[in-house]
Write an enzyme that holds these catalytic residues in place. Structure first.
Site, PDB file in Angstrom:
ATOM      1  N   VAL A  24       0.887  -0.984   0.051  1.00 20.39           N
ATOM      2  CA  VAL A  24      -0.167  -0.238   0.098  1.00 20.39           C
ATOM      3  C   VAL A  24       1.127   1.079  -0.050  1.00 20.39           C
ATOM      4  CG1 VAL A  24      -1.563   1.462   1.277  1.00 20.39           C
ATOM      5  CG2 VAL A  24      -2.016  -1.160   0.933  1.00 20.39           C
ATOM      6  N   ARG A  26       4.236   1.696  -0.761  1.00 23.37           N
ATOM      7  CA  ARG A  26       5.150   1.931  -1.895  1.00 23.37           C
ATOM      8  C   ARG A  26       4.196   2.346  -3.382  1.00 23.37           C
ATOM      9  NH1 ARG A  26      10.142  -1.409  -1.110  1.00 23.37           N
ATOM     10  NH2 ARG A  26      10.862  -0.165   0.785  1.00 23.37           N
ATOM     11  N   ASP A 128      -7.788 -17.045   9.582  1.00 22.76           N
ATOM     12  CA  ASP A 128      -8.828 -17.966   9.618  1.00 22.76           C
ATOM     13  C   ASP A 128      -9.540 -18.197   8.283  1.00 22.76           C
ATOM     14  OD1 ASP A 128      -8.762 -17.739  12.473  1.00 22.76           O
ATOM     15  OD2 ASP A 128     -10.130 -16.238  12.436  1.00 22.76           O
ATOM     16  N   ARG A 163       0.515 -43.389  19.921  1.00 18.55           N
ATOM     17  CA  ARG A 163      -0.607 -42.510  20.665  1.00 18.55           C
ATOM     18  C   ARG A 163      -1.483 -41.794  19.598  1.00 18.55           C
ATOM     19  NH1 ARG A 163       3.807 -39.627  24.317  1.00 18.55           N
ATOM     20  NH2 ARG A 163       3.590 -40.895  26.382  1.00 18.55           N
ATOM     21  N   GLY A 171      -9.281 -20.768  13.945  1.00 19.51           N
ATOM     22  CA  GLY A 171     -10.156 -20.646  12.838  1.00 19.51           C
ATOM     23  C   GLY A 171     -11.463 -19.934  13.104  1.00 19.51           C
ATOM     24  N   HIS A 217      -0.288 -44.691  15.126  1.00 17.30           N
ATOM     25  CA  HIS A 217      -0.647 -43.529  15.617  1.00 17.30           C
ATOM     26  C   HIS A 217      -2.024 -43.177  15.156  1.00 17.30           C
ATOM     27  CE1 HIS A 217       0.886 -42.501  11.480  1.00 17.30           C
ATOM     28  NE2 HIS A 217      -0.121 -41.612  11.505  1.00 17.30           N
ATOM     29  N   ARG A 254      -0.416 -17.819  14.482  1.00 13.82           N
ATOM     30  CA  ARG A 254      -0.482 -16.417  14.081  1.00 13.82           C
ATOM     31  C   ARG A 254       0.868 -15.562  13.520  1.00 13.82           C
ATOM     32  NH1 ARG A 254      -5.294 -14.059  17.095  1.00 13.82           N
ATOM     33  NH2 ARG A 254      -3.685 -12.309  17.700  1.00 13.82           N
TER      34      ARG A 254
HETATM   35  O1  F6P Z   1      -9.085 -14.347  14.003  1.00 14.82           O
HETATM   36  C1  F6P Z   1      -8.047 -14.807  14.485  1.00 14.82           C
HETATM   37  C2  F6P Z   1      -7.986 -15.651  15.716  1.00 14.82           C
HETATM   38  O2  F6P Z   1      -6.713 -15.763  15.604  1.00 14.82           O
HETATM   39  C3  F6P Z   1      -8.841 -16.524  15.551  1.00 14.82           C
HETATM   40  O3  F6P Z   1      -8.390 -17.842  14.796  1.00 14.82           O
HETATM   41  C4  F6P Z   1      -8.946 -16.930  17.217  1.00 14.82           C
HETATM   42  O4  F6P Z   1     -10.180 -17.470  17.564  1.00 14.82           O
HETATM   43  C5  F6P Z   1      -8.833 -15.350  17.645  1.00 14.82           C
HETATM   44  O5  F6P Z   1      -8.220 -14.676  16.718  1.00 14.82           O
HETATM   45  C6  F6P Z   1      -8.029 -15.360  18.881  1.00 14.82           C
HETATM   46  O6  F6P Z   1      -8.034 -13.932  19.487  1.00 14.82           O
HETATM   47  P1  F6P Z   1      -7.028 -13.512  20.433  1.00 14.82           P
HETATM   48  O7  F6P Z   1      -5.617 -13.214  19.885  1.00 14.82           O
HETATM   49  O8  F6P Z   1      -7.940 -12.313  20.881  1.00 14.82           O
HETATM   50  O9  F6P Z   1      -7.023 -14.459  21.684  1.00 14.82           O
END
Ligand code: F6P
Length: 320
Positions: A24, A26, A128, A163, A171, A217, A254
């Protein structure tokens, strides 16, 4: 034509957000438009935490996870008086339009701001993949890779110890991370909001995998918010020949350097956002459909029902 725009990241962060900020910034600067970074999402907009961005300022970030702008959730942004403060902060600085990188909650804020005279374009930034106006969101591919790496490792140790690994993935009620990971990892069972979670049926299937298929498993991937995976793993130990172990992958999903796919997707979407603002368009969100970058009115995008994942689920079932 628009002369000064802002960019922000909002909601849960996602790998590739930095690549989008870079694109955005550049593309806009190369088109003669000034760019301001709004820090900490809508919160920073209300508080006036807004600084100019330069080409070099967004250098060396394409490979970095997280977001250099910071992110936050601000439920109070639903309140018109809170948004009025944000608009005032923008007007004071001559910022006429904003690119909002985030999930559907962030899109609602973007539409509300557009209605108040600040053109906003939404980019889908969330791991997600739960935004129905796009085939893929920025961050999904990287999170998927993280899950696949983790599950591959869990399979090694699960096989050694006979296991069953019960793996909870994120998600936010969208099963895409779970079903894609299930296929990519060769998991034995996947549970999403679409498949449901039938405990006794799953235990029965695990017994079959142990006794009839003689598996060393079993990997069970479960979308978050469906069940308590620790409790379920104990039931696996009590009711099947496997010993159950739960792993909640959590926020690890994340982070990390974005995959090439996410970097390119973010760059293509960032370019489109600037092009739309240059045409004086607001209240739209960018997506990718059949590998074409598209835009959809936010109001419409928020009401598109989620497409069924039946085909993917059928494929998964035929691969077990
Ligand atoms: O929307 C992204 C997400 O990582 C979801 O997968 C998850 O339910 C939520 O955010 C977790 O939120 P926080 O970081 O506020 O715990």
């Amino acid at each position: 034509m628009v002369k000064r725009i802002g960019v922000l990241t909002s909601g849960g962060d996602a790998p590739g957000m930095n690549a989008a900020i870079r694109a955005v910034t550049r593309v806009a600067l190369n088109s003669g438009i000034e760019v301001y970074g709004v820090y900490d999402g809508y919160k920073g907009m209300v508080e006036g935490y807004i600084e100019p961005l330069t080409k070099s300022g967004v250098g060396d970030i394409i490979d970095r996870g997280g977001t250099i702008l910071g992110s936050a959730r601000l439920p109070e942004f639903k309140d018109e008086s809170v948004r009025a403060k944000a608009v005032e902060q923008l007007k004071k600085r001559g910022i006429e339009a904003i690119v909002v990188i985030g999930g559907d909650g962030s899109y609602r804020g973007a539409q509300a701001l557009t209605d108040m005279g600040i053109n906003c374009i939404g980019l889908p930034g969330t791991i997600d993949n739960d935004i129905t106006s796009t085939d893929f969101t920025i961050g999904f591919d990287t999170a998927l890779r993280t899950i696949v790496d983790a599950v591959d490792k869990l399979r090694d140790t699960s096989s050694s110890h006979h296991r069953c690994s019960v793996v909870e993935v994120m998600g936010n009620r969208c099963g895409d991370l779970a079903i894609w990971a299930g296929i990519a990892c060769g998991a034995e069972i996947v549970c999403t909001s679409e498949t449901g979670f039938e405990e006794s049926e799953i235990l029965e299937r695990l017994r079959d995998l142990d006794v009839i298929r003689k598996k060393r498993h079993a990997i069970v991937i479960i979308s978050e918010k469906m069940t308590d995976v620790h409790q379920f793993a104990r039931k696996v130990s009590l009711n099947t020949g496997f010993s159950g172990r739960a792993t909640v992958l959590g926020h690890v999903q994340r982070g990390g350097s974005p995959t090439p796919s996410d970097r390119v997707l973010a760059s293509r979407m960032g370019e489109k956002a600037v092009d739309l603002l240059m045409q004086g368009i607001g209240g739209q969100c960018v997506g990718i459909k059949n590998n074409r970058i598209i835009s959809t009115p936010i109001e419409e995008a928020l009401n598109i029902p989620r497409a069924s994942r039946k085909q993917l689920q059928n494929l998964f079932d035929r691969l077990v």
